[in-house]
Design a protein around this motif. Structure first.
Motif, short mmCIF file in Angstrom:
data_model
loop_
_atom_site.label_atom_id
_atom_site.label_comp_id
_atom_site.label_asym_id
_atom_site.label_seq_id
_atom_site.Cartn_x
_atom_site.Cartn_y
_atom_site.Cartn_z
N ALA A 150 -9.95 1.94 -4.16
CA ALA A 150 -10.57 2.08 -5.48
C ALA A 150 -9.51 2.09 -6.58
O ALA A 150 -9.78 1.67 -7.71
CB ALA A 150 -11.42 3.36 -5.54
N ALA A 151 -8.30 2.55 -6.25
CA ALA A 151 -7.20 2.58 -7.22
C ALA A 151 -6.47 1.24 -7.28
O ALA A 151 -5.42 1.14 -7.92
CB ALA A 151 -6.22 3.70 -6.87
N GLY A 152 -7.01 0.23 -6.62
CA GLY A 152 -6.39 -1.10 -6.66
C GLY A 152 -5.17 -1.21 -5.77
O GLY A 152 -4.41 -2.18 -5.88
N LEU A 153 -4.98 -0.25 -4.88
CA LEU A 153 -3.83 -0.28 -3.99
C LEU A 153 -4.29 -0.63 -2.57
O LEU A 153 -5.47 -0.53 -2.25
CB LEU A 153 -3.14 1.09 -3.98
CG LEU A 153 -2.54 1.50 -5.33
CD1 LEU A 153 -2.14 2.98 -5.32
CD2 LEU A 153 -1.33 0.62 -5.67
N ALA A 154 -3.32 -1.06 -1.78
CA ALA A 154 -3.63 -1.35 -0.38
C ALA A 154 -3.11 -0.22 0.49
O ALA A 154 -2.07 0.37 0.21
CB ALA A 154 -2.98 -2.66 0.04
N ALA A 155 -3.87 0.09 1.54
CA ALA A 155 -3.48 1.12 2.50
C ALA A 155 -3.11 0.42 3.81
O ALA A 155 -3.70 -0.59 4.17
CB ALA A 155 -4.62 2.10 2.73
N GLY A 156 -2.14 1.00 4.50
CA GLY A 156 -1.76 0.50 5.82
C GLY A 156 -1.74 1.65 6.80
O GLY A 156 -0.69 2.23 7.07
N PRO A 157 -2.93 2.02 7.34
CA PRO A 157 -2.97 3.14 8.29
C PRO A 157 -2.31 2.74 9.62
O PRO A 157 -2.45 1.61 10.07
CB PRO A 157 -4.46 3.40 8.49
CG PRO A 157 -5.16 2.16 8.01
CD PRO A 157 -4.24 1.43 7.08
N MET A 158 -1.59 3.69 10.21
CA MET A 158 -0.87 3.44 11.46
C MET A 158 -1.12 4.57 12.45
O MET A 158 -0.90 5.74 12.12
CB MET A 158 0.63 3.36 11.18
CG MET A 158 1.02 2.21 10.26
SD MET A 158 2.76 2.31 9.76
CE MET A 158 2.71 3.80 8.76
N GLY A 159 -1.56 4.20 13.64
CA GLY A 159 -1.80 5.20 14.67
C GLY A 159 -0.60 5.42 15.58
O GLY A 159 -0.57 6.38 16.34
N GLY A 160 0.41 4.55 15.49
CA GLY A 160 1.54 4.63 16.42
C GLY A 160 2.66 5.52 15.91
O GLY A 160 3.52 5.07 15.17
#
Lengths: 203, 203
Positions: free
Chosen positions: B145-155
């Motif tokens: 929503a803030a115009g940013l990209a997220a990169g979630p990482m489980g490792g």
């Protein structure tokens, strides 16, 4: 409309209100039915945000009013029975501990992950519960995107629901959610949120 | 724009694209910093959607580039080290197993829940992990929503991060998320989503 009005948020104020700032957990619903088409439209949004290795372990059992609803209500805690009985639609949200069977289809860049996970039921259950719970977050906002109110309920006998509805399957109940248009006196007063400084640290 | 174009969705098509249908997990980022004001604006949206008894157990440690970032990278799996080292902002998302201390403030209609939970560390940990994970779903969409990209990482080594950053606290690491503007070649091709009929049953 409780508009955050931040110039740092790209999402338009109406969408902010619909999903985040104005939306509320409903405790009563009108009689208006929730249609199969609405349920599918919700899914077509909720399916997109990320899960680990694209595993998408969330599963949904929709329980309309009728005999199955009565069986579900028996496993809800006292305070949740009446609203679960009367909601136009109830979703039992579950984690599929056999999600790995779909890996060659959903994660074709590493299809051998299916076989790696086949002998690791505990690791699978942890992955299934974590990623399906993430997806519940997406799902609740997608219900709101469809102009409907969600009423998530944590008070139920999960093992009882699993026996009642999922005895033949690898699904494990995580949350039960009423869905519909808000009815009379649908909202309790908004409860306070924690402050940014209570939640956030910097390193 | 991959627009669902469903007349059953109230959320406008641009907002659908921003949060759900076009948004992607980024694997590279530009050098543009993420500011404290952006982080707070994300929180001011993510704080609203529901948690059980309004407990809000999600906690966030923001790790800027520098010495602390180097310590964090040491606990990431090989495939995640380079992008965690270079992302403008990294969030360690955690569950606060002592969330019950805030109950009189956030759930004033039943303040005694704090004392009921004080002697039940296992129940608290389960509640904390489930509800904080729901909130991670909300948080990832608020980043978008803030115009940013997220990169979630489980490792990553969760116990290692807990020792490194949370030894003095009740926070337990759940997920590590890179945040910033997407850089060059930020996206892998979109992986397939499960079909509605694979995920949904009716009762």
């Amino acid at each position: 409309m409780t508009d955050v009005h931040s110039p740092l948020i790209d999402l338009d104020p109406e969408a902010q209100a619909l999903l985040f700032t104005d939306a509320r957990t409903a405790n009563t619903f009108t009689d208006e039915p929730v249609t199969d088409e609405q349920l599918q439209a919700i899914f077509e949004l909720a399916k997109f945000p990320p899960t680990a290795a694209n595993t998408q372990p969330l599963r949904i059992l929709y329980v309309r009013p009728g005999e199955a609803r009565t069986r579900l209500v028996a496993h809800m805690s006292e305070g949740n029975k009446a609203k679960t009985a009367s909601a136009p639609m109830v979703a039992v949200l579950a984690a599929d501990t056999d999600f790995h069977e779909f890996i060659p289809q959903v994660f074709p860049i590493r299809p051998q992950m299916r076989d790696d996970l086949a002998g690791k039921p505990e690791a699978r259950e942890g992955m299934a519960r974590f990623n399906a719970t993430l997806q519940i977050g997406y799902f609740l906002l997608a219900v709101r995107a469809a102009g409907l109110a969600a009423g998530p309920m944590g008070g139920f006998d999960a093992a009882g629901i699993d026996r009642e509805f999922f005895a033949d399957s690898s699904w494990k109940t995580l949350l039960v959610v009423n869905i519909g248009r808000p009815g009379e006196n649908a909202w309790f007063p908004r409860l306070p949120r924690l402050d940014y400084t209570d939640v956030v640290r910097h390193a």
